[in-house]
Design an enzyme around this catalytic site. Structure first.
Site, PDB file in Angstrom:
ATOM      1  N   LYS A  17      40.484  48.362  41.570  1.00 54.08           N
ATOM      2  CA  LYS A  17      41.058  48.539  42.917  1.00 54.08           C
ATOM      3  C   LYS A  17      41.835  47.309  43.352  1.00 54.08           C
ATOM      4  CE  LYS A  17      37.985  45.582  44.826  1.00 54.08           C
ATOM      5  NZ  LYS A  17      38.337  44.279  45.403  1.00 54.08           N
ATOM      6  N   ASP A 145      31.469  47.485  46.700  1.00 52.58           N
ATOM      7  CA  ASP A 145      32.672  48.117  46.147  1.00 52.58           C
ATOM      8  C   ASP A 145      32.356  49.326  45.254  1.00 52.58           C
ATOM      9  OD1 ASP A 145      34.112  46.121  47.360  1.00 52.58           O
ATOM     10  OD2 ASP A 145      34.554  45.024  45.509  1.00 52.58           O
TER      11      ASP A 145
HETATM   12  P1  ATP Z   1      33.233  41.399  42.915  1.00 52.39           P
HETATM   13  O1  ATP Z   1      32.948  42.838  42.663  1.00 52.39           O
HETATM   14  O2  ATP Z   1      32.016  40.531  43.063  1.00 52.39           O
HETATM   15  O3  ATP Z   1      34.281  41.159  43.945  1.00 52.39           O
HETATM   16  P2  ATP Z   1      35.172  40.950  40.860  1.00 52.39           P
HETATM   17  O4  ATP Z   1      35.784  42.262  41.058  1.00 52.39           O
HETATM   18  O5  ATP Z   1      35.997  39.765  41.208  1.00 52.39           O
HETATM   19  O6  ATP Z   1      33.802  40.841  41.573  1.00 52.39           O
HETATM   20  P3  ATP Z   1      33.805  41.535  38.372  1.00 52.39           P
HETATM   21  O7  ATP Z   1      34.616  41.662  37.130  1.00 52.39           O
HETATM   22  O8  ATP Z   1      33.250  42.759  38.953  1.00 52.39           O
HETATM   23  O9  ATP Z   1      34.705  40.741  39.385  1.00 52.39           O
HETATM   24  O10 ATP Z   1      32.637  40.504  38.024  1.00 52.39           O
HETATM   25  C1  ATP Z   1      32.043  39.568  38.862  1.00 52.39           C
HETATM   26  C2  ATP Z   1      30.879  38.927  38.113  1.00 52.39           C
HETATM   27  O11 ATP Z   1      29.850  39.891  37.957  1.00 52.39           O
HETATM   28  C3  ATP Z   1      31.217  38.459  36.699  1.00 52.39           C
HETATM   29  O12 ATP Z   1      31.575  37.123  36.700  1.00 52.39           O
HETATM   30  C4  ATP Z   1      29.941  38.724  35.899  1.00 52.39           C
HETATM   31  O13 ATP Z   1      29.157  37.575  35.805  1.00 52.39           O
HETATM   32  C5  ATP Z   1      29.154  39.734  36.709  1.00 52.39           C
HETATM   33  N1  ATP Z   1      29.066  41.102  36.109  1.00 52.39           N
HETATM   34  C6  ATP Z   1      28.010  41.907  36.165  1.00 52.39           C
HETATM   35  N2  ATP Z   1      28.254  43.083  35.579  1.00 52.39           N
HETATM   36  C7  ATP Z   1      29.511  43.046  35.138  1.00 52.39           C
HETATM   37  C8  ATP Z   1      30.326  43.986  34.458  1.00 52.39           C
HETATM   38  N3  ATP Z   1      29.895  45.198  34.107  1.00 52.39           N
HETATM   39  N4  ATP Z   1      31.580  43.618  34.182  1.00 52.39           N
HETATM   40  C9  ATP Z   1      32.040  42.392  34.550  1.00 52.39           C
HETATM   41  N5  ATP Z   1      31.299  41.462  35.168  1.00 52.39           N
HETATM   42  C10 ATP Z   1      30.037  41.785  35.490  1.00 52.39           C
END
Ligand code: ATP
Length: 311
Positions: A17, A145
Site C-alpha cells: 500500500k 495495516d
Molecule cells: P510497518 O507495517 O511497521 O509500517 P513496513 O511496512 O515499513 O512496516 P515491513 O516490511 O512490514 O515494513 O516490516 C517491518 C518489520 O517487521 C521488519 O523490519 C521485520 O523485522 C518485521 N517483520 C515481521 N514479519 C515480517 C514479514 N512477513 N515481512 C517483512 N518484515 C517482517
C-alpha cells in the site's frame, strides 16, 4: 466426495500500500497514535503459499538480505497463522512460503500483506470457514495495516488506521516507487515525530485524538484526477523520515524534475511514491530515475486485497 476434502497448498496474493494521505494526531494511552489516512493498494504484491504441515514454519524468498525478515514468532505471517489456529481450535500446523516483492521495512506494509495473505490462505487450507467480519477482527489484532491488506482498493483508515471505510476512487492512478536498500523502523519514525513536535511546540499541549481526512483528498480520488490528488497528498511522517534519511529529499527532487506530479514518502518510509499523470508519463519518470541510477518501479492502484490465486 473427493478424497482430499481440503487442498494441500493454497496460494494467496496480497498487495502493498501507499498512504496517499497520512495525518498523525496525539498518542493514545495504549501507545498508538491517532491517525487519519487514505490507503491505496498498488500492484506490487506479496505471494504466500501455505502448505499443510504438523507444526508452524516460515521460509522467505525474494529479499536481498534474509536477516531482515524473521522466520520465528516475530514474523507477522506466522503470528497470523497461529492466531487463526487458536481462534478456531485448529490443532495442526502450516508451512508458509513468503515470496516477497514489497520492500522490507519500506513503509508499504509488506509484513501486513503477508499476515493478511496468511489468514486467507490458512482459512482455505484448513477449511476453518471464518466469517469476513471475524477475519477483519483477527487482522486488526495483528496490526493496524493488516485489515487494509485484506480489503485492498482505496480506503480511509481512522483510529489506529484499522477502522476502515471504503473511499470512492475512479479510474486508475499511476505511481512510480523508489525503494531504498535499507529500511526504516516504523516505531523509530513515530518517536522522531514526537520529539520533533515537542521541540517545536507543535501539538504539545493538546494533540488531537481524533482526526479526519481533508475533503479535497476524497474529492480528488472520487474524480479520478491525479492533478487534484497531487495537490493535496500529505504525510505527517515525511518530516521525521527526512530527518532520519536526508537523502530521500534528493530522490523526491529527481522524480519531480523528471515530470512526476508529486512525490511523497510512503508511510514511515523510506520508499518514495511519485504520482504521475498517465501510464506513459510514469514510464518516462521510471526511465529517468533508472538512468540516474535509482531502482524505480511503475505500479498502479487501486487493486484488490488478499485473494486466492490457486488452491
Ligand atoms: P510497518 O507495517 O511497521 O509500517 P513496513 O511496512 O515499513 O512496516 P515491513 O516490511 O512490514 O515494513 O516490516 C517491518 C518489520 O517487521 C521488519 O523490519 C521485520 O523485522 C518485521 N517483520 C515481521 N514479519 C515480517 C514479514 N512477513 N515481512 C517483512 N518484515 C517482517
Amino acid at each position: 466426495m473427493s478424497l482430499a476434502a481440503f487442498p494441500e497448498a493454497v496460494h494467496v496474493r496480497a498487495p502493498g500500500k501507499i498512504n496517499v494521505y497520512l495525518g498523525v494526531g496525539g498518542r493514545h494511552e495504549d501507545g498508538y497514535h491517532a491517525l487519519a489516512t487514505v490507503f491505496q493498494a498498488v500492484s506490487l504484491y506479496e505471494d504466500v503459499i501455505a502448505r499443510d504441515a504438523d507444526d508452524f514454519s516460515v521460509s522467505v524468498v525474494g529479499v536481498a538480505d534474509p536477516d531482515t525478515v524473521p522466520v520465528d514468532d516475530r514474523n507477522l505471517a506466522m503470528r497470523a497463522a497461529k492466531m487463526l489456529a487458536s481462534a478456531t481450535g485448529y490443532t495442526g500446523g502450516v508451512h508458509l512460503e513468503l515470496r516477497k516483492s514489497v520492500p522490507v521495512a519500506g513503509g508499504m506494509g509488506g509484513g501486513s500483506a503477508d499476515a493478511a495473505a496468511a489468514l486467507v490462505a490458512c482459512d482455505a487450507l484448513w477449511g476453518t470457514g471464518v466469517s469476513p467480519h471475524r477475519l477483519h477482527e483477527l487482522a486488526a489484532r495483528l496490526g493496524a495495516d493488516v485489515p487494509f491488506a485484506l480489503h485492498g482498493g482505496t480506503a480511509v483508515g481512522t483510529g489506529r488506521g484499522d477502522q476502515l471505510n471504503p473511499a470512492l476512487a475512479r479510474g486508475r492512478f499511476d505511481w512510480v516507487l523508489v525503494p531504498s536498500e535499507e529500511g526504516l523502523s516504523t516505531p523509530e519514525i513515530y518517536a522522531r515525530l514526537d520529539t520533533h513536535r515537542a521541540e517545536n511546540g507543535a501539538l504539545a499541549d493538546d494533540p488531537p485524538l481524533s482526526l479526519d481526512v481533508p475533503i479535497p483528498v476524497l474529492q480528488a480520488l472520487r474524480a479520478g484526477d491525479p492533478h487534484s490528488l497531487a495537490a493535496c497528498m500529505f504525510n505527517d511522517l515525511e518530516v521525521p523520515a527526512l530527518l532520519e534519511r536526508p537523502a530521500l529529499d534528493d530522490i523526491i527532487t529527481e522524480g519531480l524534475h523528471a515530470g512526476a506530479l508529486s512525490g511523497i514518502v510512503s508511510g514511515s518510509g523510506p520508499t518514495v511514491a511519485f504520482l504521475c499523470e498517465t501510464p506513459e508519463s510514469a514510464q518516462y519518470v521510471q526511465a529517468e530515475l533508472e538512468a540516474a541510477g535509482r531502482t524505480a518501479l511503475h505500479v498502479h492502484g487501486p487493486v484488490s486485497g488478499a485473494r486466492i490465486i490457486s488452491a
